[in-house]
Design a protein around this motif. Structure first.
Motif, PDB file in Angstrom:
ATOM      1  N   LEU A  88       0.725  -1.244  -0.118  1.00 16.33           N
ATOM      2  CA  LEU A  88      -0.108  -0.075   0.034  1.00 16.33           C
ATOM      3  C   LEU A  88       0.841   1.054  -0.155  1.00 16.33           C
ATOM      4  N   ILE A  89       2.143   1.142   0.385  1.00 18.13           N
ATOM      5  CA  ILE A  89       2.878   2.282   0.174  1.00 18.13           C
ATOM      6  C   ILE A  89       2.952   2.826  -1.172  1.00 18.13           C
ATOM      7  N   ILE A  90       2.740   2.174  -2.108  1.00 20.80           N
ATOM      8  CA  ILE A  90       2.855   2.594  -3.494  1.00 20.80           C
ATOM      9  C   ILE A  90       1.910   3.679  -3.682  1.00 20.80           C
ATOM     10  N   VAL A  91       0.526   3.638  -3.133  1.00 21.45           N
ATOM     11  CA  VAL A  91      -0.452   4.390  -3.459  1.00 21.45           C
ATOM     12  C   VAL A  91      -0.022   6.118  -3.132  1.00 21.45           C
ATOM     13  N   PRO A  92       0.617   6.354  -2.167  1.00 23.42           N
ATOM     14  CA  PRO A  92       1.106   7.945  -2.069  1.00 23.42           C
ATOM     15  C   PRO A  92       2.004   8.196  -3.157  1.00 23.42           C
ATOM     16  N   ARG A  93       2.912   7.309  -3.612  1.00 24.33           N
ATOM     17  CA  ARG A  93       3.825   7.564  -4.443  1.00 24.33           C
ATOM     18  C   ARG A  93       2.926   7.705  -5.983  1.00 24.33           C
ATOM     19  N   LEU A  94       2.052   6.938  -5.910  1.00 23.45           N
ATOM     20  CA  LEU A  94       1.238   7.365  -7.440  1.00 23.45           C
ATOM     21  C   LEU A  94       0.655   8.661  -7.480  1.00 23.45           C
ATOM     22  N   LEU A  95       0.182   9.061  -6.245  1.00 26.05           N
ATOM     23  CA  LEU A  95      -0.790  10.164  -6.224  1.00 26.05           C
ATOM     24  C   LEU A  95       0.161  11.425  -6.323  1.00 26.05           C
ATOM     25  N   GLY A  96       1.360  11.317  -5.879  1.00 24.05           N
ATOM     26  CA  GLY A  96       2.316  12.415  -6.254  1.00 24.05           C
ATOM     27  C   GLY A  96       3.177  12.226  -7.453  1.00 24.05           C
ATOM     28  N   PHE A  97       2.851  11.263  -8.323  1.00 23.24           N
ATOM     29  CA  PHE A  97       3.855  11.101  -9.448  1.00 23.24           C
ATOM     30  C   PHE A  97       4.212  12.084 -10.264  1.00 23.24           C
TER      31      PHE A  97
END
Length: 129
Positions: free
Chosen positions: A103-112
């Motif tokens: 689930l850590i990837i979700v904030p990374r994708l939001l700030g891509f």
């Protein structure tokens, strides 16, 4: 045999293989030294390696042991070896850990699209790294 009725043994076997590969990588990386630590993004371990600290090697050895145990529990869940103690709750725990880590990837994708790193990402990476 449960294996005949449910295809979950395929997923558990695949998870066991992945866990064993990760365990082997945690053993190999310290032997290659500082360059591998930098390559995989653990710059703090690279600095500690440069200072000849025993912390990176001991941490990687511990993590290799943990991933090997995870792999054994996956094989046990796939009925490829005898049932290990607490099999069902441990498999749920392992699955929960990997789900939270994923689930850590979700904030990374939001700030891509932005150049800034979200605080949630920085916080979660510092906890799990």
């Amino acid at each position: 045999m449960v294996r005949d009725r449910y295809p979950s043994y395929i997923y558990l076997t695949f998870a066991a293989i992945i866990n064993f590969v990760i365990a082997v990588l945690h053993i190999v990386v310290p032997f290659n030294g500082m360059i591998d630590y930098i390559y995989i993004g653990t710059n703090k371990f690279a600095l500690l390696e440069m200072q000849r600290s025993p912390l990176p090697e001991s941490t990687n050895l511990l993590l290799a042991l943990v991933f090997a145990v995870f792999g054994m529990y996956c094989l046990s869940g796939a009925e490829m070896m005898r049932p290990l103690p607490g099999l069902n709750p441990v498999l749920w725990f392992i699955g929960g850990l990997f789900t939270l880590r994923g689930l850590i990837i979700v904030p990374r994708l939001l700030g891509f699209g932005t150049n800034e790193q979200l605080p949630a990402v920085h916080f979660s990476i510092s906890i799990l790294a």
